[in-house]
Design a protein around this motif. Structure first.
Motif, PDB file in Angstrom:
ATOM      1  N   LEU A 226     -12.380   1.640 -28.445  1.00 32.29           N
ATOM      2  CA  LEU A 226     -13.529   0.928 -27.620  1.00 32.29           C
ATOM      3  C   LEU A 226     -14.851   0.813 -28.723  1.00 32.29           C
ATOM      4  O   LEU A 226     -15.749  -0.213 -28.159  1.00 32.29           O
ATOM      5  CB  LEU A 226     -14.046   2.244 -26.655  1.00 32.29           C
ATOM      6  CG  LEU A 226     -12.947   2.227 -25.576  1.00 32.29           C
ATOM      7  CD1 LEU A 226     -13.500   3.449 -24.730  1.00 32.29           C
ATOM      8  CD2 LEU A 226     -12.782   0.982 -24.756  1.00 32.29           C
ATOM      9  N   ARG A 227     -14.795   1.553 -29.968  1.00 35.39           N
ATOM     10  CA  ARG A 227     -15.951   1.083 -30.829  1.00 35.39           C
ATOM     11  C   ARG A 227     -15.928  -0.206 -31.311  1.00 35.39           C
ATOM     12  O   ARG A 227     -16.760  -0.935 -31.440  1.00 35.39           O
ATOM     13  CB  ARG A 227     -16.099   2.260 -31.923  1.00 35.39           C
ATOM     14  CG  ARG A 227     -16.391   3.499 -31.549  1.00 35.39           C
ATOM     15  CD  ARG A 227     -16.595   4.612 -32.812  1.00 35.39           C
ATOM     16  NE  ARG A 227     -17.011   5.569 -32.458  1.00 35.39           N
ATOM     17  CZ  ARG A 227     -16.035   6.853 -32.607  1.00 35.39           C
ATOM     18  NH1 ARG A 227     -14.962   6.585 -33.067  1.00 35.39           N
ATOM     19  NH2 ARG A 227     -16.406   8.080 -32.122  1.00 35.39           N
ATOM     20  N   VAL A 228     -14.685  -0.947 -31.575  1.00 34.28           N
ATOM     21  CA  VAL A 228     -14.318  -1.994 -32.069  1.00 34.28           C
ATOM     22  C   VAL A 228     -13.321  -2.789 -31.122  1.00 34.28           C
ATOM     23  O   VAL A 228     -12.390  -2.807 -31.629  1.00 34.28           O
ATOM     24  CB  VAL A 228     -13.976  -2.024 -33.610  1.00 34.28           C
ATOM     25  CG1 VAL A 228     -14.015  -3.559 -34.055  1.00 34.28           C
ATOM     26  CG2 VAL A 228     -14.928  -1.195 -34.436  1.00 34.28           C
ATOM     27  N   PRO A 229     -13.682  -3.205 -29.916  1.00 33.94           N
ATOM     28  CA  PRO A 229     -12.769  -3.817 -29.126  1.00 33.94           C
ATOM     29  C   PRO A 229     -12.317  -5.312 -29.450  1.00 33.94           C
ATOM     30  O   PRO A 229     -12.970  -6.058 -29.721  1.00 33.94           O
ATOM     31  CB  PRO A 229     -13.688  -3.884 -27.773  1.00 33.94           C
ATOM     32  CG  PRO A 229     -15.092  -3.946 -28.026  1.00 33.94           C
ATOM     33  CD  PRO A 229     -15.162  -3.055 -29.406  1.00 33.94           C
ATOM     34  N   SER A 230     -10.983  -5.062 -29.764  1.00 32.10           N
ATOM     35  CA  SER A 230     -10.382  -6.492 -29.844  1.00 32.10           C
ATOM     36  C   SER A 230      -9.096  -6.346 -29.558  1.00 32.10           C
ATOM     37  O   SER A 230      -8.451  -5.353 -29.417  1.00 32.10           O
ATOM     38  CB  SER A 230     -10.430  -6.802 -31.501  1.00 32.10           C
ATOM     39  OG  SER A 230      -9.636  -5.784 -32.308  1.00 32.10           O
ATOM     40  N   THR A 231      -8.504  -7.587 -29.184  1.00 33.87           N
ATOM     41  CA  THR A 231      -7.104  -7.809 -28.729  1.00 33.87           C
ATOM     42  C   THR A 231      -6.261  -7.308 -29.874  1.00 33.87           C
ATOM     43  O   THR A 231      -5.262  -6.414 -29.454  1.00 33.87           O
ATOM     44  CB  THR A 231      -6.651  -9.257 -28.565  1.00 33.87           C
ATOM     45  OG1 THR A 231      -7.854  -9.569 -27.404  1.00 33.87           O
ATOM     46  CG2 THR A 231      -5.275  -9.354 -27.842  1.00 33.87           C
ATOM     47  N   LYS A 232      -6.609  -7.615 -31.107  1.00 33.96           N
ATOM     48  CA  LYS A 232      -5.660  -7.061 -32.216  1.00 33.96           C
ATOM     49  C   LYS A 232      -5.446  -5.680 -32.103  1.00 33.96           C
ATOM     50  O   LYS A 232      -4.340  -4.929 -32.418  1.00 33.96           O
ATOM     51  CB  LYS A 232      -6.090  -7.704 -33.339  1.00 33.96           C
ATOM     52  CG  LYS A 232      -4.837  -7.509 -34.626  1.00 33.96           C
ATOM     53  CD  LYS A 232      -5.727  -8.057 -35.990  1.00 33.96           C
ATOM     54  CE  LYS A 232      -4.695  -7.732 -37.042  1.00 33.96           C
ATOM     55  NZ  LYS A 232      -5.331  -8.347 -38.180  1.00 33.96           N
ATOM     56  N   GLY A 233      -6.665  -4.909 -32.101  1.00 34.87           N
ATOM     57  CA  GLY A 233      -6.890  -3.621 -32.195  1.00 34.87           C
ATOM     58  C   GLY A 233      -6.205  -2.891 -31.144  1.00 34.87           C
ATOM     59  O   GLY A 233      -5.341  -1.887 -31.330  1.00 34.87           O
ATOM     60  N   ILE A 234      -6.325  -3.481 -30.006  1.00 37.30           N
ATOM     61  CA  ILE A 234      -5.368  -2.740 -28.533  1.00 37.30           C
ATOM     62  C   ILE A 234      -3.986  -2.961 -28.889  1.00 37.30           C
ATOM     63  O   ILE A 234      -3.167  -1.878 -28.654  1.00 37.30           O
ATOM     64  CB  ILE A 234      -6.011  -3.473 -27.378  1.00 37.30           C
ATOM     65  CG1 ILE A 234      -7.515  -3.092 -27.027  1.00 37.30           C
ATOM     66  CG2 ILE A 234      -5.077  -3.016 -26.289  1.00 37.30           C
ATOM     67  CD1 ILE A 234      -8.098  -3.907 -26.079  1.00 37.30           C
ATOM     68  N   CYS A 235      -3.600  -4.178 -29.412  1.00 36.65           N
ATOM     69  CA  CYS A 235      -1.957  -4.215 -29.556  1.00 36.65           C
ATOM     70  C   CYS A 235      -1.658  -3.439 -30.623  1.00 36.65           C
ATOM     71  O   CYS A 235      -0.603  -2.841 -30.625  1.00 36.65           O
ATOM     72  CB  CYS A 235      -1.875  -5.613 -29.969  1.00 36.65           C
ATOM     73  SG  CYS A 235      -2.237  -6.935 -28.447  1.00 36.65           S
TER      74      CYS A 235
END
Length: 251
Positions: A226-235
């Motif tokens: 959540l600190r650095v929300p990104s699609t790549k990070g979530i995936c």
């Protein structure tokens, strides 16, 4: 109680599953197939981890031991159940019953603790990827595994020692397909209040502590995403933690 009812029980009778005689062969084949599939699947995991050097990492180190624990956990109860289905011999010696209870609790505790350790491993992999190899060094992995074994042994041994002090009289029928601790306590003609307190205390600890560790690890993973929300990070987080989270949810 009458004198004849005070004789010590030398064996128990497992009622097993409520299966009709004409369905015995079908259920025996079904459970045998499921058991062999589970054993072969976990042994295949162990073989692949052993042969592929790319899998010699902390995550697969713990996964291999989890696979071995799952095989052992199932082997505590299923072979005896299959033998009872095949021969209709429902008896189990007193010593065999106590031994089955010990190893059932032992491997159940190891399962929970290994899942907790693997959650911590996933936390380090997601939140501290650059320091992963330093933090999850071999010595720490071995220490975490040894700690899981020692805690599980202590938990199982405490229940077994408390069980050994009880007396069992005339009633020796267990309405289960294996020696369940709670069912066995109901057959005792001794005071089981200490055993019940032990089950409540140790059982709560074995349930709450691993669950808390898993929730804290995944809570930190969620905050990190959540600190650095990104699609790549979530995936990336899902690919790293998805399989373990699925196993935890099913367990």
């Amino acid at each position: 109680m009458r004198r004849e009812n005070k004789s010590r029980v030398s064996h128990f009778l497992l009622l097993g599953l409520p299966i009709l005689p004409e369905q015995q062969g079908m259920f025996f084949a079904l459970f045998l197939g499921m058991y062999l599939t589970m054993v072969l699947g976990n042994l295949l995991i162990l073989l692949l981890i052993r042969l592929d050097s790319r899998l010699h990492t902390p995550m697969y180190f713990f996964l291999g031991h989890l696979a071995l624990t799952d095989v052992s956990f199932s082997s505590v109860t299923v072979p005896k159940m299959l033998m009872n289905l095949h021969t209709w011999d429902q008896s189990i010696p007193y010593a065999g019953c106590v031994t089955q209870i010990y190893f059932f609790i032992f491997f159940a505790c190891i399962d929970k603790l290994l899942l907790t350790v693997m959650a911590y491993d996933r936390y380090v992999a997601v939140c501290h990827p650059l320091h992963y190899t330093t933090l999850m060094r071999e010595e720490l992995c071995v220490s975490l595994l040894a700690g899981a074994w020692l805690l599980s042994c202590a938990s199982a041994l405490s229940h077994t020692l408390l069980l050994a002090r009880l007396s069992f009289c005339a009633d020796n029928i267990i309405p289960h397909f294996f020696c369940d601790l709670a069912a066995l306590l109901k057959l005792s003609c001794s005071d089981t209040s200490l055993n019940e307190r032990g089950i409540l205390t140790a059982g709560s600890a074995v349930l709450i502590l691993p669950l808390s560790g898993i929730l804290v690890s995944y809570g930190r993973i969620g905050l990190s995403i959540l600190r650095v929300p990104s699609t790549k990070g979530i995936c990336k987080a899902l690919s790293t933690c998805g399989s373990h989270l699925s196993v935890v949810s099913l367990f």
